[in-house]
Design a protein around this motif. Sequence first.
Motif, PDB file in Angstrom:
ATOM      1  N   ARG A 353       0.508  -0.489   0.064  1.00  0.00           N
ATOM      2  CA  ARG A 353       0.146   0.081  -0.338  1.00  0.00           C
ATOM      3  C   ARG A 353       1.044   0.968  -0.333  1.00  0.00           C
ATOM      4  N   ARG A 356       2.459   1.748  -3.437  1.00  0.00           N
ATOM      5  CA  ARG A 356       1.788   2.254  -4.609  1.00  0.00           C
ATOM      6  C   ARG A 356       1.067   3.454  -4.204  1.00  0.00           C
ATOM      7  N   LEU A 357       0.636   4.306  -3.212  1.00  0.00           N
ATOM      8  CA  LEU A 357       0.311   5.058  -2.511  1.00  0.00           C
ATOM      9  C   LEU A 357       1.264   6.302  -2.905  1.00  0.00           C
ATOM     10  N   GLU A 382     -10.220  11.004  -8.296  1.00  0.00           N
ATOM     11  CA  GLU A 382     -10.220   9.023  -8.059  1.00  0.00           C
ATOM     12  C   GLU A 382      -8.990   9.186  -6.658  1.00  0.00           C
ATOM     13  N   PRO A 383      -7.874   9.507  -6.990  1.00  0.00           N
ATOM     14  CA  PRO A 383      -6.365   8.787  -6.462  1.00  0.00           C
ATOM     15  C   PRO A 383      -7.088   9.621  -5.485  1.00  0.00           C
ATOM     16  N   ARG A 385      -9.526   8.892  -3.140  1.00  0.00           N
ATOM     17  CA  ARG A 385     -10.925   7.909  -2.738  1.00  0.00           C
ATOM     18  C   ARG A 385      -9.341   7.939  -1.295  1.00  0.00           C
ATOM     19  N   HIS A 386      -8.258   7.076  -1.812  1.00  0.00           N
ATOM     20  CA  HIS A 386      -7.332   6.800  -0.684  1.00  0.00           C
ATOM     21  C   HIS A 386      -6.281   7.359   0.349  1.00  0.00           C
ATOM     22  N   ARG A 435      -2.270  13.806  -5.473  1.00  0.00           N
ATOM     23  CA  ARG A 435      -1.690  12.548  -4.200  1.00  0.00           C
ATOM     24  C   ARG A 435      -0.323  13.313  -3.277  1.00  0.00           C
TER      25      ARG A 435
ATOM     26  N   VAL B 167      -2.444   1.961 -11.316  1.00  0.00           N
ATOM     27  CA  VAL B 167      -1.862   2.459 -10.558  1.00  0.00           C
ATOM     28  C   VAL B 167      -2.024   3.183  -9.072  1.00  0.00           C
ATOM     29  N   ILE B 168      -2.964   4.044  -9.615  1.00  0.00           N
ATOM     30  CA  ILE B 168      -4.125   4.647  -7.855  1.00  0.00           C
ATOM     31  C   ILE B 168      -4.074   4.502  -6.960  1.00  0.00           C
ATOM     32  N   GLY B 169      -4.563   2.567  -7.047  1.00  0.00           N
ATOM     33  CA  GLY B 169      -4.162   1.973  -5.590  1.00  0.00           C
ATOM     34  C   GLY B 169      -5.484   1.615  -5.885  1.00  0.00           C
ATOM     35  N   TYR B 174     -12.855  -2.228  -7.409  1.00  0.00           N
ATOM     36  CA  TYR B 174     -13.580  -0.920  -7.905  1.00  0.00           C
ATOM     37  C   TYR B 174     -13.090  -0.653  -9.194  1.00  0.00           C
TER      38      TYR B 174
END
Lengths: 537, 270
Positions: A353, A356-357, A382-383, A385-386, A435, B167-169, B174
């Motif tokens: 994680r 990836r982030l 969208e990015p 979201r995490h 992000r 790539v965004i995770g 989803y």
Amino acid sequence: MTAPLLDIEGLRIEVERTGAAVVDDVSFQIRSGEFLAVVGESGSGKTVAARAVLGLLPPGLRRVSGRIVLDGKDLAKVSPKHLRALRGPAVGMVFQEPMVSLNPAISVGRQMAEGLSLHLRLPRQEIRARCLDMLARVQIRDPAHTFDAYPHEFSGGMRQRIMLASVMLLKPKLLIADEPTTALDTLTQREVLDLMVDLARDHGTSVVLITHNLGLVARYAQRAVVMQQGRLVETGAARQILSAPQQVYTRQLVEALPRRTTGAVRRSAGELLMSVSGLKVEFGGRRRFFQRKPGMRAVDGVDLDIHAGETVAVVGGSGSGKTTLGRAMLRLIPSAAGQVRFRGKDVPAVADRDFRLSSQLVFQDPYSSLDPRMRVGDIVAEPLRHVTGLSAGDRAKRVDRMLDEVGLAGFGGRWPHELSGGQRQRIAIARAIVRDPLFVVADEPVSALDMTIQAQVLKLFERLQVRYGFACLFISHDLAAVEQVADRVVVMQGGRIVEQGSRDDIFDRPQHDYTKALLAAAPVLDFGKPDEQRVRA
Amino acid sequence: MKIRANTAIGGFLIGVLVATAVTAAFWTPFDPLRVNLRARLQPPSALYWLGTDEFGRDVLSRTMAGAGTSVTVAFLTVAFAVVIGAALGVVTGYVRGWTDRVIMAVNDALLAFPGILLALGVMIVVGANKFGIVLALGLAYIPSVVRVVRGTVLSIREKEYIEASRVIGNSEFYSMARHVLPNSLAPVAVLATSMFGWVLLAESALSFLGLGVPPPAPTWGNMLASSRPYMESAAWLSIAPGLCIALTLLGINLLGDSLRDRLDPRMAHG
């Protein structure tokens, strides 16, 4: 002075339905044996103008007025049948996309012979002999074998040579080459164009080269015509146009060429961010019952360190494994061996994680990297979201700020298809940066864009990098862009790193033969003025 | 917003259909089930607008009453087939590997059967009633939806925006639901509208074989089926339900086309 071979005067081409001009009042001439470049960005009408010579306008377009005189004959007054007879022996054409301009179901020999047997009555043996001669002339290694082979057996560069060979077989008086090398890498580009010039000189053929690449204009063309939005902006000697452009637009084009920022490397390297060792990626390997068939090694044992905030460029020809390296470093494709360490921690084969982030990717093709069914604002959001602990309001604010940052404030409610290529690429960059990542892989981020747009996007990218301080792996075959943005340069060939070093070392003091060849193949604008640096295009 | 002729005509036809079905639930000129042997096979008249059938039942009343049943069955069947088929198609196309191979093997085996035969088998097991038909025909049509969706998904999954989502995770689920599915639905919209027609006809075929909605309840399908022996002597029996099926199909197709265009942001401004 003799009459020009081709004389276009007051050419106007309209969209049939709306009457909008695609080409408006364009006039230029080309003399026998001359090499003329038609320069312009997409939508400038350069391709349409050239196609009008052959009477090959795309459906929906119509020539309204203007004369096209070829070798004393007004093509407007010639019957379609007669015009067809001119295509080939009088005017030949080479297209941009070598992968699709040869018929995959017909052998190379038969395609080459088609033109000869159509226009000249020759015995079969003679046709074959001429084809083989020509294939040898374009430096195809085994002409006899090539003659019976099919197009899919050849690479893009080889196909473009075959295409060139089959067009030149008919010894046309005029050769129209429409972005013939845009799909090829720098080394192949040079080989193909050098061949084209040689052949044209041998046969006394005039060449019209349609291109967006000013470097090619400088290297090959005697005269140049600059077009913008269907109009002729400037015409004159190529050198003159490039070194002392008279019109604002031409000056913009020349200035848009990437240049090396003065001074040494921009920043001193920060702490070690990423470290890759012994990375290998294989494709196409097949597991059988008892043995394993080894596949093609796309990346073959790469070691690479990237420090916080620096830009490392990866350069190399097509098939050198540079794109694969970027994907493998992000753990987007499985690697056969090797380690990826991020901030001192090993990144497992399926990225964790944290990694990836903090890593992102910017794609080459802005037309397929945005979901066509999402609004721009949602794409950039969208990015987020995490990102935990972000309220809807914060999120919207951050998206707005990001859109503003890439110069597209207020575009949140639009759809991707409503944007131009450059705008889409800005959105893709916004999505990657929003992000606040530590590491961004940019895979040919400007190759699909027009020259002036390229310059803007590169500048934007640099500004964002200074502001947000992310490290970047900049993958490109475009040495000019690399020279502008890179701190360090890595040269790849056949899946291995053959040379790496600081930007200035690589560009000014290349050690490896492959690096030297790459640099030599990239056309350079050199105006011989001491106060101005050389510009690579 | 400009309303195109497609949308207007399609909307009108389907609007009339829905209005009829709703009205029929409360009121019809005659009781659609009442047998009147003295008024057998009457041609259209002022009293019986569309004539009467072999049992003296009013054809207009039966056609109105049948609208609800036929269209509900067709709509539920298509919805069932599309939802299950699209889900399976997206999963099998996106995940690939063994999942793909197993699902597609079963799917191709089902595709090899004629749809009506498959439906017959299911009907025999679950029994002849409305929901039996939905289940049976739905199962028969799922395989073609899976095929179509999987084909689109295979091309969509290679697009860079899917990789961007990774790539965004975003999780694979989803990515599938948010990016792959919406972009794979355009061909399904086309398929679904034509399926609607097949189902209306298949229902009548099942009725003809005695496995549809059991008589005496009217559906367009079983009305059409029972009108066959009287085709020459009392053509009005087949004309009414036949015309209804045809007009419904026309309406659904027109509406389906405009819906597909409306749902695609690239077309919405055309």
